[in-house]
Scaffold this active site. Sequence first.
Site, PDB file in Angstrom:
ATOM      1  N   LYS A  83       0.864  -1.189   0.000  1.00 17.43           N
ATOM      2  CA  LYS A  83       0.000   0.000   0.000  1.00 17.43           C
ATOM      3  C   LYS A  83       0.898   1.236   0.000  1.00 17.43           C
ATOM      4  O   LYS A  83       1.809   1.345   0.827  1.00 17.43           O
ATOM      5  CB  LYS A  83      -0.839  -0.047   1.280  1.00 17.43           C
ATOM      6  CG  LYS A  83      -2.202   0.588   1.200  1.00 17.43           C
ATOM      7  CD  LYS A  83      -2.927   0.267   2.514  1.00 17.43           C
ATOM      8  CE  LYS A  83      -4.284   0.862   2.602  1.00 17.43           C
ATOM      9  NZ  LYS A  83      -4.853   0.682   3.948  1.00 17.43           N
TER      10      LYS A  83
HETATM   11  O1  G3P Z   1      -7.391   1.491   5.918  1.00 21.74           O
HETATM   12  C1  G3P Z   1      -7.765   2.833   5.766  1.00 21.74           C
HETATM   13  C2  G3P Z   1      -9.103   3.202   6.265  1.00 21.74           C
HETATM   14  O2  G3P Z   1     -10.107   2.317   6.002  1.00 21.74           O
HETATM   15  C3  G3P Z   1      -9.240   4.267   7.273  1.00 21.74           C
HETATM   16  O3  G3P Z   1     -10.495   4.337   7.918  1.00 21.74           O
HETATM   17  O4  G3P Z   1     -12.036   5.053   9.697  1.00 21.74           O
HETATM   18  O5  G3P Z   1      -9.588   5.677   9.833  1.00 21.74           O
HETATM   19  O6  G3P Z   1     -11.088   6.757   8.174  1.00 21.74           O
HETATM   20  P1  G3P Z   1     -10.819   5.504   8.955  1.00 21.74           P
END
Ligand code: G3P
Length: 217
Positions: A83
């Site tokens: 990633k």
């Molecule tokens: O893996 C990245 C992602 O899904 C982040 O989610 O909830 O931290 O915005 P969030």
Amino acid sequence: MKLFIDSGNLKEIESLVPLGIIDGITTNPSLLAKEPGDYKQILKKICQIVQGPTSAEVVATDAEGMIREGRELAAIDDHIVVKVPFTREGVKACKALSSEGTRVNVTLIFSPAQALLAAKVGATYVSPFVGRLDDIATSGMNLISEIVEIFENYQFTTEILVASTRGPMHIIEAARMGADICTCPAKVIDALFNHPLTDIGLANFLKDWEKAQSVRA
Ligand code: G3P
């Protein structure tokens, strides 16, 4: 549509994988920072459990460093997907890693233009963050529909991996739009199971069955 768990937590992953609905895992530095132990061993274990694409993120910010880290991460297991963040350096690293056969997930996508550029450099996945857009009063799901349209216009093989999902409606809307994958925290996957009418219906079936058995006895 494929379902990934957005987690670096082995317990969460071990409890959901046996259900048969999980196709892969996404992690990020914030998620892995919460887990005790060596992150490479955790990633290896995750790959062994899920036997599917497992995103592991680089922390270098220059292309050379991203490529070096990407190669190290890819060496952990065949299921690892590297990633990289969507930056100019990330785009360069994506081009280089993809050209040598490593699958790359370009993350931190917040606009259709970014998704288009990531697809052009051979990203296997783009990760648009819907919840973080919703947080700033911008529709995250509009972004998904725009990316679906663009990728369909040019038959890009890059898959749309909807990330930063916060609740079941993100998943349903993504599926209706034809997104390829949703990655979800474990609690969002749990929420997909729930319907009060299912619980009431099952309780009634069992009650009726028991009543009939006691009458016959
Ligand atoms: O893996 C990245 C992602 O899904 C982040 O989610 O909830 O931290 O915005 P969030």
